[in-house]
Design a protein around this motif. Structure first.
Motif, PDB file in Angstrom:
ATOM      1  N   VAL A  28      29.111  40.312  42.785  1.00  0.00           N
ATOM      2  CA  VAL A  28      29.907  40.991  43.804  1.00  0.00           C
ATOM      3  C   VAL A  28      31.338  41.046  43.283  1.00  0.00           C
ATOM      4  O   VAL A  28      31.917  40.016  42.936  1.00  0.00           O
ATOM      5  CB  VAL A  28      29.877  40.223  45.147  1.00  0.00           C
ATOM      6  CG1 VAL A  28      30.752  40.923  46.180  1.00  0.00           C
ATOM      7  CG2 VAL A  28      28.454  40.101  45.653  1.00  0.00           C
ATOM      8  N   VAL A  29      31.886  42.248  43.194  1.00  0.00           N
ATOM      9  CA  VAL A  29      33.267  42.401  42.729  1.00  0.00           C
ATOM     10  C   VAL A  29      34.042  43.137  43.802  1.00  0.00           C
ATOM     11  O   VAL A  29      33.669  44.248  44.180  1.00  0.00           O
ATOM     12  CB  VAL A  29      33.340  43.216  41.416  1.00  0.00           C
ATOM     13  CG1 VAL A  29      34.768  43.240  40.889  1.00  0.00           C
ATOM     14  CG2 VAL A  29      32.390  42.644  40.385  1.00  0.00           C
ATOM     15  N   ASN A  30      35.068  42.515  44.318  1.00  0.00           N
ATOM     16  CA  ASN A  30      35.876  43.162  45.357  1.00  0.00           C
ATOM     17  C   ASN A  30      37.355  43.085  45.014  1.00  0.00           C
ATOM     18  O   ASN A  30      37.808  42.088  44.453  1.00  0.00           O
ATOM     19  CB  ASN A  30      35.669  42.473  46.713  1.00  0.00           C
ATOM     20  CG  ASN A  30      34.372  42.894  47.368  1.00  0.00           C
ATOM     21  OD1 ASN A  30      33.893  44.008  47.182  1.00  0.00           O
ATOM     22  ND2 ASN A  30      33.796  41.985  48.124  1.00  0.00           N
ATOM     23  N   PRO A  31      38.103  44.149  45.355  1.00  0.00           N
ATOM     24  CA  PRO A  31      39.556  44.054  45.203  1.00  0.00           C
ATOM     25  C   PRO A  31      40.093  43.026  46.190  1.00  0.00           C
ATOM     26  O   PRO A  31      39.545  42.876  47.281  1.00  0.00           O
ATOM     27  CB  PRO A  31      40.046  45.454  45.569  1.00  0.00           C
ATOM     28  CG  PRO A  31      38.962  46.056  46.376  1.00  0.00           C
ATOM     29  CD  PRO A  31      37.681  45.420  45.962  1.00  0.00           C
ATOM     30  N   VAL A  32      41.138  42.329  45.808  1.00  0.00           N
ATOM     31  CA  VAL A  32      41.667  41.290  46.685  1.00  0.00           C
ATOM     32  C   VAL A  32      42.614  41.883  47.720  1.00  0.00           C
ATOM     33  O   VAL A  32      42.556  41.540  48.890  1.00  0.00           O
ATOM     34  CB  VAL A  32      42.367  40.188  45.862  1.00  0.00           C
ATOM     35  CG1 VAL A  32      43.174  39.265  46.752  1.00  0.00           C
ATOM     36  CG2 VAL A  32      41.322  39.387  45.103  1.00  0.00           C
ATOM     37  N   ALA A  33      43.493  42.779  47.294  1.00  0.00           N
ATOM     38  CA  ALA A  33      44.432  43.369  48.242  1.00  0.00           C
ATOM     39  C   ALA A  33      44.989  44.662  47.686  1.00  0.00           C
ATOM     40  O   ALA A  33      45.007  44.877  46.471  1.00  0.00           O
ATOM     41  CB  ALA A  33      45.567  42.411  48.560  1.00  0.00           C
TER      42      ALA A  33
ATOM     43  N   VAL B 106      35.407  37.796  42.090  1.00  0.00           N
ATOM     44  CA  VAL B 106      34.067  37.966  41.549  1.00  0.00           C
ATOM     45  C   VAL B 106      33.201  36.829  42.086  1.00  0.00           C
ATOM     46  O   VAL B 106      33.619  35.674  42.083  1.00  0.00           O
ATOM     47  CB  VAL B 106      34.087  37.929  39.997  1.00  0.00           C
ATOM     48  CG1 VAL B 106      32.666  37.999  39.455  1.00  0.00           C
ATOM     49  CG2 VAL B 106      34.918  39.073  39.440  1.00  0.00           C
ATOM     50  N   SER B 107      32.024  37.182  42.582  1.00  0.00           N
ATOM     51  CA  SER B 107      31.136  36.157  43.118  1.00  0.00           C
ATOM     52  C   SER B 107      29.737  36.328  42.562  1.00  0.00           C
ATOM     53  O   SER B 107      29.212  37.437  42.494  1.00  0.00           O
ATOM     54  CB  SER B 107      31.100  36.247  44.647  1.00  0.00           C
ATOM     55  OG  SER B 107      30.019  35.496  45.137  1.00  0.00           O
TER      56      SER B 107
ATOM     57  N   TRP C 236      39.891  35.105  41.960  1.00  0.00           N
ATOM     58  CA  TRP C 236      38.935  34.247  42.672  1.00  0.00           C
ATOM     59  C   TRP C 236      37.582  34.390  41.999  1.00  0.00           C
ATOM     60  O   TRP C 236      37.075  35.503  41.842  1.00  0.00           O
ATOM     61  CB  TRP C 236      38.825  34.662  44.152  1.00  0.00           C
ATOM     62  CG  TRP C 236      40.107  34.512  44.909  1.00  0.00           C
ATOM     63  CD1 TRP C 236      41.176  33.740  44.578  1.00  0.00           C
ATOM     64  CD2 TRP C 236      40.465  35.182  46.129  1.00  0.00           C
ATOM     65  NE1 TRP C 236      42.173  33.871  45.518  1.00  0.00           N
ATOM     66  CE2 TRP C 236      41.766  34.743  46.478  1.00  0.00           C
ATOM     67  CE3 TRP C 236      39.808  36.086  46.972  1.00  0.00           C
ATOM     68  CZ2 TRP C 236      42.422  35.193  47.625  1.00  0.00           C
ATOM     69  CZ3 TRP C 236      40.459  36.534  48.111  1.00  0.00           C
ATOM     70  CH2 TRP C 236      41.749  36.081  48.428  1.00  0.00           C
ATOM     71  N   LEU C 237      36.978  33.280  41.652  1.00  0.00           N
ATOM     72  CA  LEU C 237      35.702  33.321  40.942  1.00  0.00           C
ATOM     73  C   LEU C 237      34.760  32.309  41.555  1.00  0.00           C
ATOM     74  O   LEU C 237      35.088  31.131  41.697  1.00  0.00           O
ATOM     75  CB  LEU C 237      35.946  33.001  39.451  1.00  0.00           C
ATOM     76  CG  LEU C 237      34.722  33.039  38.538  1.00  0.00           C
ATOM     77  CD1 LEU C 237      34.056  34.405  38.550  1.00  0.00           C
ATOM     78  CD2 LEU C 237      35.126  32.666  37.109  1.00  0.00           C
ATOM     79  N   LYS C 238      33.600  32.795  41.917  1.00  0.00           N
ATOM     80  CA  LYS C 238      32.645  31.950  42.617  1.00  0.00           C
ATOM     81  C   LYS C 238      31.384  31.831  41.779  1.00  0.00           C
ATOM     82  O   LYS C 238      30.604  32.777  41.692  1.00  0.00           O
ATOM     83  CB  LYS C 238      32.335  32.577  43.979  1.00  0.00           C
ATOM     84  CG  LYS C 238      31.794  31.595  44.952  1.00  0.00           C
ATOM     85  CD  LYS C 238      31.933  32.061  46.372  1.00  0.00           C
ATOM     86  CE  LYS C 238      31.420  30.955  47.273  1.00  0.00           C
ATOM     87  NZ  LYS C 238      31.544  31.255  48.673  1.00  0.00           N
TER      88      LYS C 238
END
Lengths: 491, 491
Positions: free
Chosen positions: A333-338, A346-347, A371-373
Motif C-alpha cells: 500500500v503506497v499513499n501520499p502523506v500530505a 508504504v505498508s 512511514w514504513l510498515k
C-alpha cells in the motif's frame, strides 16, 4: 457621475496601485533635467537645450500619469485627509509647472511670445521644489508621519529639538521578566505596532480605524469597535485574524506578515481580561492555554522543542511514479502523506511474505518514504542496511520480525526516526543501547523482546526524551485485577 | 435545378408537422434534461472518478496524526453530570425548583412545567497528573486519566436520539449524508485488502435509534459504508461456504458474476456496480480473514482479563477487544455502538443511579483496557479513540407528564455535555471547556458537533473546508457550512 463608475470595477485600484511605481519617473527625470541645466549653464558639459527640453517633456508626462494613478489610489480611502490634500495639490503642481517649464521653451510658445522664456527658470525651480515636498508627504502617507526622521542621530536630534528616540520596534523584542511585564504596554502594543498600526495609525486609517491607542480601538472603524472588552470571540480584531487567508476581510491582508497563533492567543487573552492598559501579567488570570504563549515572549520566539527539526520541514523531489507502481504491483500500500509534500507512506500489511529481497524496490524512493510498515513480514537484519538508506524515515514498524541487535544497529544513523516498533523482534539490551542515543527517537516499543527491565531503565536514563513502552507493566495489570474501588455499585 | 431544390425544401417543411416537432423536441429536450439530471446526481462524474482512481486514498491536506479511529458511541446518552462534569453546586440545589431562566423559551424531550434540580449521584475525585475529574462510576477510566482530552462544553442542536445521532455522525440531522467513517475511508482509503475499511460493532441489545444511516455512505459510493459485523457466533452471516461448495468453486462463481457485472458497468457506468464487484471480492477474502481477526481464543489470558471478557461473548467488552484487533490489522475506522444509556428514570435499567452504574460497570473496564492495550502495542499514538454520545443530560430531574419518576433520571440536554478523545494527535491529560456551576450551559470553550467533526478530520489530515464531494450540483462536506477546528486539543 465619474466617481461611482470608478468604484464599480477593480480597474481604478489596479491602476492606482501603480502610483508608487510611476511617481518615481518624474522625480528622476526632473532631477536629471535640473542637473543637465546646471551643467550646461556652468559650461561643464555640452548639451543642447532641446535635449533638456526632451527630458522635461517626459517629466511632465510622467508626473501627469502619476497624478492620475495617485488620485485613483486615494479613492481606496484610509488616508489622513489633510495630508492627502496637501500631497495631491503639490503633485498636481509638479505636473503643471513641469508642463509650463517645457512649453515656454518649446517652439509652440517660446518663439511666439518673447517674454515666455522668462518663466522657464521659475517654473522649473517650483516644479523641483514641489517634487521634494510632495515626495515627502507621499512618504508620510505610506509609512506614517515622522518616518523619515524617526531615527535622527545625535547631536542633530537635540539641535532640532526632537524628542529622544522612542523605541518603535517592528519586531518584538524578548521580555526579560514576563510576569512583571505590562500586558498592554509590553505585550499587546508591540504586537499591534509590528503587524497592524502601519495601516491603522494617525495618518493612515484604513477602514477609518486606528489601532495605535486603546481609545481609538474602542471608537473603532467602519465596521464598529475593534474589540469588545471581555469577549475576544466577538471582537473584530481577533475574528479577522482567524478568517481564511483568502478572505477579503482577513487581517493582516494576504501577503503581509501575519500574526502567529501565539500572538492571537495573547491578544485574545488581553481582551478577555477586559483589555486593561495598566495591568501586569501577574495581575491577570494566567490560564493553562496562555502559558506557552507567555513563555515564548521570554525567549523571543516559540520554541516548543528546541533543536528538533521534523522531517516535514524537508523538501524532496516528487516520487518516481514507476517506482511506486512497482511497489503496488507486489501488493504494497503506497499513499501520499500530505498535499504539497512529496512524502509517501508504504505498508506491507497485505504482503506477509515481503522479504529483504523486495527491499531494493524502495531504493528509488529513499528520499520520499517517511512511514514504513513492515510488521509481521519476513524482513531480517540483512534488510536493515537497505532501510538505513531511507534517510527521511520517520516511523518504522518492524514488530514481529526476525530483526535482531545486528540489524537494529544499522538504524541509528536515521536522523528523523521518531517512532520505532520492535514488539516481538529479536532484540536485546545490547541493541537498545546502540540506539539509545538517537536524538530524534521519541517512542520505542519493546514488548515481547529480550530487553530486560534494567536495560530499559538504562536507556530511559540515557535518553530522557524517549518514551519506551515495554508492554503491560505490572502496576497497570494490577489495577485491572483489583476490584474497582467503587463501593456504591447498586444492581 | 434551383427550382427543384426549392421544391424539395418546401416538401420537407411540409412534412414537418406539429407532431414531428413535438416528437423530436420532446425526445431531445427530455434527453437533455435527463442528462443534466443524471450528472447532477453525481452519477456520471463520480462514476468516472471511481473507475479511474479505483478506491484509492485522496491526498490529505496535512500529514495525518490519527491514521485510524475507534469511535465509541454510547447510544442513548450517558449523564455527564454523573461521570465527568463535577458540579458540587448542583448538589446544593438538589430537590429545589429549576430556576425560571433555564426554562424560558426552552423545549425538552420530556420535561414539562417546572422540574426539580437533581444533584450529582457520583462521588468525584481528581485523577492523574492532569487532575481530571471523574466519578466512582468509572473507576477504571481513572487509571488512564493522563491519556485523555476531555471536551466538557460540547453542545448540539438536536434533542431527540435519531436526529442527534445523525448530526453527530453525518453532520446533518436529516438522512442522506455520509457518516464520519465513510468520509474517513473515502479520504484515507482502506489499507487491509482483506477487511472492510469501516467496520461497525453494536452491543446493548438494540441498534442505535437512527438506524444504519449513522454509518451509511450517503451520497458517497456505497463501498464506503460501514460494514456491521456480529459480535457473537459467525461475525458475518452467510460468508462461509455453503455445504457442498468448496472454496475453488466459490471463487469461480464469484469471478463469473463479477465478469458479468463488469460488462454491465461498461454499458451503464453506474459506480454502484463497482461497489457490488468489490463487495463480492471482499466477501470472498473475508471468508478467511474475518474469522481469524474476530477469533479472540488466541489472546493471552491477561488480555482477556483486562477487558473482562470470555471468548464467545457478544458484549460491549468483546467489541472493545475486537476493535483493538481490527485497528491492529489496519482497519481504518471502527465504530462501536452500545445501546441502553438513556437514563430518564423510567425503569430499573434506565436511570442515572443503578442503571447507569450497571452500564458503566459493563463498559468502563473494557474502555480503559482498550486504551492500555493500544498503548502497549504502539497503536495509541496512531489511533484516535473517541468516546461520547449524541447529547447530554439535564441538571434537572425528569418529570415526564408532570409525574415523579420511579428512579432518578435526567432528560436529554443539548446545551452542555462531555465527550473525550485519546491517542492520535490529541493532548494527553487535558480538559477543554467549562460549564456553568449547575452544568446547564457551556461558559468557556464551547465545542459544537461540527467543531468536533472539523477537529477529527484535521487529526486525520483533512481540512474540513476543502475535503468535499460533489453531489447535486454543489460540493458537500461533513461539517456543511459550519465547524471550526479546536486547536487547543491538538497535541
Amino acid at each position: 457621475m465619474l466617481y461611482p463608475l470608478l468604484q464599480a470595477s477593480y480597474w481604478p485600484l489596479f491602476i492606482g496601485r501603480f502610483h508608487p511605481v510611476l511617481v518615481h519617473l518624474p522625480i528622476g527625470f526632473l532631477f536629471v533635467a535640473l542637473l543637465l541645466e546646471i551643467g550646461r549653464r556652468t559650461g561643464k558639459i555640452n548639451v543642447s537645450e532641446s535635449a533638456i527640453s526632451f527630458v522635461l517633456f517626459w517629466s511632465a508626462v510622467g508626473a501627469t500619469f502619476a497624478c492620475v494613478a495617485g488620485y485613483l489610489l486615494s479613492l481606496s480611502g484610509g488616508y489622513d485627509n489633510e495630508l492627502l490634500m496637501r500631497h495631491q495639490w503639490q503633485g498636481i503642481g509638479v505636473a503643471a509647472f513641469a508642463w509650463v517649464a517645457w512649453v515656454v521653451k518649446s517652439d509652440l510658445l517660446g518663439e511666439k511670445i518673447t517674454i515666455a522664456p522668462l518663466f522657464y527658470l521659475p517654473a522649473f525651480g517650483i516644479a523641483t521644489v514641489l517634487t521634494m515636498t510632495a515626495g515627502h508627504d507621499g512618504g508620510s502617507l505610506t509609512h506614517g508621519e515622522g518616518f523619515l526622521t524617526q531615527y535622527t542621530p545625535e547631536p542633530f536630534r537635540s539641535m532640532t529639538g526632537m524628542a529622544a528616540i522612542e523605541e518603535q520596534t517592528t519586531e518584538i523584542k524578548p521580555i526579560a521578566n514576563v510576569n512583571q511585564a505590562l500586558v498592554y504596554g509590553d505585550i499587546v502594543r508591540p504586537i499591534l505596532e509590528a503587524r497592524c498600526t502601519q495601516c491603522h495609525n494617525a495618518s493612515k486609517q484604513k477602514g477609518d480605524l486606528r489601532l495605535d491607542q486603546v481609545a481609538f480601538m474602542l471608537k473603532g472603524g467602519k465596521d464598529g469597535p475593534a474589540f469588545v472588552a471581555g469577549k475576544s470571540a466577538e471582537s473584530e480584531l481577533i475574528k479577522r485574524c482567524l478568517l481564511p487567508e483568502n478572505d477579503d476581510d482577513r487581517m493582516p491582508p494576504k501577503g503581509k506578515p501575519q500574526l502567529t497563533d501565539n500572538q492571537i492567543t495573547l491578544l485574545s487573552w488581553w481582551i478577555d481580561n477586559g483589555a486593561p492598559t495598566d495591568k501586569k501579567v501577574s495581575e491577570l488570570k494566567v490560564s493553562e492555554e496562555i502559558k506557552p504563549a507567555l513563555a515564548a515572549l521570554g525567549n523571543g520566539s516559540v520554541q516548543r522543542e528546541p533543536n528538533r527539526k521534523t522531517v516535514f520541514s524537508e523538501k524532496v523531489e516528487p516520487a518516481n511514479e514507476e517506482a511506486i507502481a512497482a511497489l503496488r504491483k507486489i501488493g504494497l500500500v503506497v499513499n501520499p502523506v500530505a498535499q504539497d509534500q512529496n512524502f509517501i507512506e508504504v505498508s506491507a500489511i497485505n504482503v506477509g511474505n515481503f522479504s529483504d529481497a523486495n527491499l531494493t524496490l524502495l531504493t528509488p524512493l529513499s528520499d520520499q518514504i517517511v512511514w514504513l510498515k513492515l510488521g509481521k513480514t519476513k524482513v531480517t537484519d540483512a534488510g536493515m542496511e537497505q532501510i538505513s538508506t531511507l534517510k527521511n524515515l520517520n516511523r518504522l514498524h518492524i514488530e514481529y520480525t526476525a530483526v535482531s541487535d545486528e540489524g537494529l544497529k544499522m538504524l541509528k544513523g536515521l536522523p528523523y526516526l521518531e517512532y520505532l516498533n520492535l514488539i516481538g523482534a529479536k532484540v536485546t539490551d545490547k541493541g537498545l543501547n546502540d540506539i539509545a542515543a538517537m536524538k530524534s527517537l521519541r517512542s520505542l516499543y519493546v514488548w515481547k523482546t529480550e530487553a530486560s527491565d534494567s536495560g530499559i531503565i538504562g536507556v530511559r536514563k540515557a535518553n530522557p526524551g524517549l518514551t519506551i513502552v515495554a508492554g503491560p507493566d505490572s502496576t497497570v495489570l494490577s489495577r485491572f485485577k483489583r476490584k474497582p474501588d467503587s463501593t456504591a455499585v447498586a444492581l | 435545378m434551383e427550382k427543384l431544390l426549392k421544391e424539395l425544401q418546401h416538401a420537407d417543411l411540409q412534412r414537418q408537422t406539429r407532431r414531428h416537432f413535438l416528437q423530436s423536441c420532446g425526445f431531445g429536450l427530455g434527453a437533455l434534461g435527463l442528462g443534466s439530471l443524471l450528472s447532477s446526481c453525481g452519477t456520471s462524474s463520480a462514476g468516472k472518478s471511481v473507475s479511474e482512481e479505483g478506491f484509492m486514498a485522496k491526498i490529505p491536506q496535512f500529514a495525518p496524526k490519527a491514521k485510524r479511529v475507534i469511535y465509541i458511541h454510547m447510544a442513548g446518552a450517558p449523564s455527564q453530570l454523573e461521570l465527568f462534569d463535577y458540579k458540587p453546586e448542583l448538589l446544593k440545589y438538589h430537590g429545589k425548583d429549576c430556576p425560571a431562566e433555564f426554562l424560558e423559551g426552552k423545549k425538552f424531550a420530556f420535561i414539562q412545567g417546572v422540574p426539580k434540580m437533581l444533584g450529582p449521584q457520583g462521588n468525584f475525585k481528581q485523577y492523574g497528573q492532569s487532575g481530571a475529574w471523574m466519578s466512582d462510576y468509572v473507576p477504571y477510566l481513572q487509571t488512564v486519566a493522563d491519556e485523555i482530552t476531555f471536551l466538557k462544553a460540547m453542545h448540539t442542536d438536536q434533542f431527540n436520539h435519531a436526529p442527534a445521532q445523525l448530526l453527530m455522525h453525518t453532520g446533518s440531522a436529516r438522512l442522506g449524508r455520509p457518516s464520519l467513517g465513510a468520509w474517513a475511508t473515502y479520504g484515507l482509503g482502506s489499507e487491509n485488502q482483506n477487511l472492510p475499511g469501516f467496520i461497525v460493532l453494536a452491543s446493548g441489545g438494540q441498534q442505535p435509534d437512527a438506524g444504519k444511516s449513522v454509518y451509511g455512505s450517503g451520497f458517497l459510493p456505497s463501498v464506503y459504508q460501514g460494514v456491521q459485523c456480529r459480535t457473537g457466533g459467525d461475525p458475518v452471516l452467510y460468508v462461509s461456504d455453503p455445504s457442498g461448495m468448496n472454496r475453488d468453486m466459490r471463487k469461480q462463481t464469484i469471478e463469473a458474476i463479477n465478469e458479468i457485472n463488469r460488462q454491465t458497468y461498461e454499458d451503464v457506468q453506474d459506480p454502484e456496480i463497482l461497489t457490488r464487484i468489490s463487495q463480492y471480492e471482499m466477501a470472498f477474502r473475508m471468508q478467511m480473514s474475518v474469522p481469524e481477526v474476530m477469533d479472540v481464543s488466541k489472546e493471552p489470558q491477561f488480555v482477556l482479563d483486562m477487558y473482562g471478557v470470555k471468548p464467545g461473548e457478544g458484549t460491549f467488552a468483546m467489541n472493545c477487544l475486537l476493535a483493538r484487533k481490527l485497528v491492529e490489522n489496519d482497519v481504518r475506522f471502527v465504530q462501536l455502538f452500545d445501546w441502553g444509556w438513556d437514563g430518564h428514570g423510567t425503569s430499573k435499567d434506565h436511570n442515572v443511579e443503578g442503571g447507569l452504574r450497571q452500564k458503566c460497570l459493563e463498559s468502563d473496564r473494557p474502555v480503559a483496557a482498550l486504551i492500555q492495550d493500544l498503548k502497549m502495542r504502539g497503536l495509541l499514538e496512531e489511533t484516535l479513540v473517541i468516546w461520547g454520545a449524541e447529547f447530554g443530560r439535564t441538571p434537572m430531574q425528569e418529570n415526564r407528564n408532570g409525574l415523579v419518576m420511579p428512579f432518578m433520571g435526567r432528560d436529554h440536554h443539548l446545551d452542555a455535555f462531555t465527550m473525550w478523545m485519546a491517542g492520535g494527535g490529541v493532548k494527553q491529560g487535558y480538559s477543554h471547556g467549562e460549564t456553568d456551576e449547575l452544568g446547564y450551559y457551556g461558559v468557556k470553550d464551547r465545542v459544537h458537533v461540527h467543531d468536533l467533526q472539523a477537529t477529527i478530520l484535521k487529526l486525520m489530515g483533512f481540512d474540513h473546508e476543502k475535503f468535499t464531494y460533489p453531489f447535486q450540483g454543489r460540493n458537500f462536506r461533513l461539517t456543511d457550512t459550519e465547524g471550526k477546528v479546536v486547536k487547543q486539543v491538538l497535541a
